[in-house]
Design a protein around this motif. Sequence first.
Motif, mmCIF file in Angstrom:
data_model
loop_
_atom_site.group_PDB
_atom_site.id
_atom_site.type_symbol
_atom_site.label_atom_id
_atom_site.label_comp_id
_atom_site.label_asym_id
_atom_site.label_seq_id
_atom_site.Cartn_x
_atom_site.Cartn_y
_atom_site.Cartn_z
ATOM 1 N N SER A 172 0.814 -1.224 0.000
ATOM 2 C CA SER A 172 0.000 0.000 0.000
ATOM 3 C C SER A 172 0.844 1.269 0.000
ATOM 4 N N ASP A 173 2.027 1.211 0.628
ATOM 5 C CA ASP A 173 2.864 2.409 0.764
ATOM 6 C C ASP A 173 4.002 2.465 -0.249
ATOM 7 N N ASN A 174 3.948 1.623 -1.274
ATOM 8 C CA ASN A 174 5.023 1.644 -2.282
ATOM 9 C C ASN A 174 5.113 2.995 -2.987
ATOM 10 N N LYS A 175 4.011 3.716 -3.044
ATOM 11 C CA LYS A 175 4.015 5.037 -3.687
ATOM 12 C C LYS A 175 4.927 6.020 -2.957
ATOM 13 N N LYS A 176 5.286 5.729 -1.725
ATOM 14 C CA LYS A 176 6.164 6.602 -0.950
ATOM 15 C C LYS A 176 7.637 6.369 -1.261
ATOM 16 N N LEU A 177 7.935 5.314 -2.021
ATOM 17 C CA LEU A 177 9.328 4.965 -2.296
ATOM 18 C C LEU A 177 9.902 5.825 -3.412
ATOM 19 N N SER A 178 11.211 6.048 -3.346
ATOM 20 C CA SER A 178 11.914 6.873 -4.327
ATOM 21 C C SER A 178 13.188 6.164 -4.773
ATOM 22 N N LYS A 179 13.781 6.637 -5.856
ATOM 23 C CA LYS A 179 15.060 6.096 -6.302
ATOM 24 C C LYS A 179 16.097 6.268 -5.198
ATOM 25 N N GLY A 180 16.867 5.230 -4.978
ATOM 26 C CA GLY A 180 17.880 5.259 -3.927
ATOM 27 C C GLY A 180 17.438 4.601 -2.638
ATOM 28 N N ASP A 181 16.129 4.390 -2.463
ATOM 29 C CA ASP A 181 15.642 3.706 -1.262
ATOM 30 C C ASP A 181 16.042 2.233 -1.303
ATOM 31 N N LYS A 182 16.102 1.620 -0.115
ATOM 32 C CA LYS A 182 16.563 0.245 0.013
ATOM 33 C C LYS A 182 15.414 -0.732 0.218
ATOM 34 N N ILE A 183 15.609 -1.933 -0.317
ATOM 35 C CA ILE A 183 14.694 -3.060 -0.101
ATOM 36 C C ILE A 183 15.557 -4.247 0.309
ATOM 37 N N ASN A 184 15.288 -4.833 1.459
ATOM 38 C CA ASN A 184 16.087 -5.953 1.963
ATOM 39 C C ASN A 184 15.348 -7.269 1.748
ATOM 40 N N ILE A 185 16.019 -8.205 1.114
ATOM 41 C CA ILE A 185 15.443 -9.517 0.823
ATOM 42 C C ILE A 185 16.257 -10.594 1.530
ATOM 43 N N THR A 186 15.584 -11.446 2.299
ATOM 44 C CA THR A 186 16.230 -12.581 2.954
ATOM 45 C C THR A 186 15.700 -13.867 2.345
ATOM 46 N N ASP A 187 16.593 -14.746 1.895
ATOM 47 C CA ASP A 187 16.159 -16.011 1.310
ATOM 48 C C ASP A 187 16.224 -17.120 2.351
ATOM 49 N N LEU A 188 15.823 -18.319 1.966
ATOM 50 C CA LEU A 188 15.740 -19.424 2.918
ATOM 51 C C LEU A 188 17.097 -19.994 3.309
ATOM 52 N N SER A 189 18.171 -19.575 2.620
ATOM 53 C CA SER A 189 19.506 -20.013 3.021
ATOM 54 C C SER A 189 20.069 -19.121 4.119
ATOM 55 N N GLY A 190 19.382 -18.013 4.388
ATOM 56 C CA GLY A 190 19.844 -17.079 5.409
ATOM 57 C C GLY A 190 20.547 -15.870 4.854
ATOM 58 N N LYS A 191 20.729 -15.832 3.528
ATOM 59 C CA LYS A 191 21.416 -14.698 2.918
ATOM 60 C C LYS A 191 20.472 -13.495 2.841
ATOM 61 N N LYS A 192 20.935 -12.345 3.340
ATOM 62 C CA LYS A 192 20.164 -11.105 3.303
ATOM 63 C C LYS A 192 20.865 -10.126 2.377
ATOM 64 N N VAL A 193 20.133 -9.664 1.368
ATOM 65 C CA VAL A 193 20.714 -8.786 0.354
ATOM 66 C C VAL A 193 19.939 -7.473 0.300
ATOM 67 N N ALA A 194 20.660 -6.368 0.251
ATOM 68 C CA ALA A 194 20.050 -5.043 0.113
ATOM 69 C C ALA A 194 19.993 -4.672 -1.361
ATOM 70 N N TYR A 195 18.815 -4.305 -1.820
ATOM 71 C CA TYR A 195 18.606 -3.864 -3.194
ATOM 72 C C TYR A 195 18.318 -2.363 -3.180
ATOM 73 N N THR A 196 18.851 -1.654 -4.164
ATOM 74 C CA THR A 196 18.648 -0.208 -4.273
ATOM 75 C C THR A 196 17.713 0.097 -5.442
ATOM 76 N N ILE A 197 16.669 0.868 -5.182
ATOM 77 C CA ILE A 197 15.714 1.228 -6.232
ATOM 78 C C ILE A 197 16.379 2.147 -7.251
ATOM 79 N N TYR A 198 16.260 1.789 -8.535
ATOM 80 C CA TYR A 198 16.851 2.623 -9.581
ATOM 81 C C TYR A 198 15.833 3.070 -10.636
ATOM 82 N N ASN A 199 14.615 2.508 -10.602
ATOM 83 C CA ASN A 199 13.623 2.887 -11.611
ATOM 84 C C ASN A 199 12.213 2.699 -11.051
#
Length: 241
Positions: A172-199
């Motif tokens: 619902s709040d995705n409209k508040k996101l801007s380029k450069g904001d971070k999204i953190n994804i954790t997979d089932l192996s335990g790896k946590k990766v930070a993604y940066t919004i570019y588009n």
Amino acid sequence: MSRKYSTFLTVILVIIILAVVGLLGYLGFDYYTRYRTKKDSENAVDALEGMIIDTPDSSTETGNTGSNPDTNNNDSNTEIGNIETNETGNSSGGGSSSGTTTSAKKQQYKGFNMVGSIQIPKTGLKSPILEKVTDPSLKTAVAVIWPQNAVLNTVGNIVIVGHNYRNGLFFSDNKKLSKGDKINITDLSGKKVAYTIYNIFETTDSDTSFYKRETDGKMEITLSTCTDDSAARLIIEARAE
């Protein structure tokens, strides 16, 4: 004042009182539902990360150090919070073939298979990511729509969709996101990766042209939800750092 007029006013007053009580009841139920859904999601994410962190002697074949829930020598299901765990074999894949192989337990959230979790610091979102998109699953959390059998945090583009209920739940709040904001994804192996919004852009609800985009060997994710007026889709593309 005539008795007829007095009776009419009494009826109107009763109707108003019932309407107010009904409205307050509806608002109270809606608030509780949103609070419970958000709390359940947050607890599930915390429980998933807790199981990963607390499991010893775990690794992935990519050379990344992390925790892997497959090291439990227990064939029975385990339920922690809203997450139920089951033993599963090795899996590989993702947005495209990366040669990554992980061994983990299959995680479930409210009866749906999970592939990991998502956290967006700017909006405060903490949610499980479910394996498949169905009407019931999208009422429960966000889910991967492409590719099938995706493994998070692997090379290629993975598309995650979620409802915009315009009340803070899911995307619902995705409209508040801007380029450069971070999204953190954790997979089932335990790896946590930070993604940066570019588009960020809007498109039609039938447009899937961005699903198979070339990522030049990078790990990418795409978040998809409807706009507030439901006239278009809000697309957010992010790349691993």
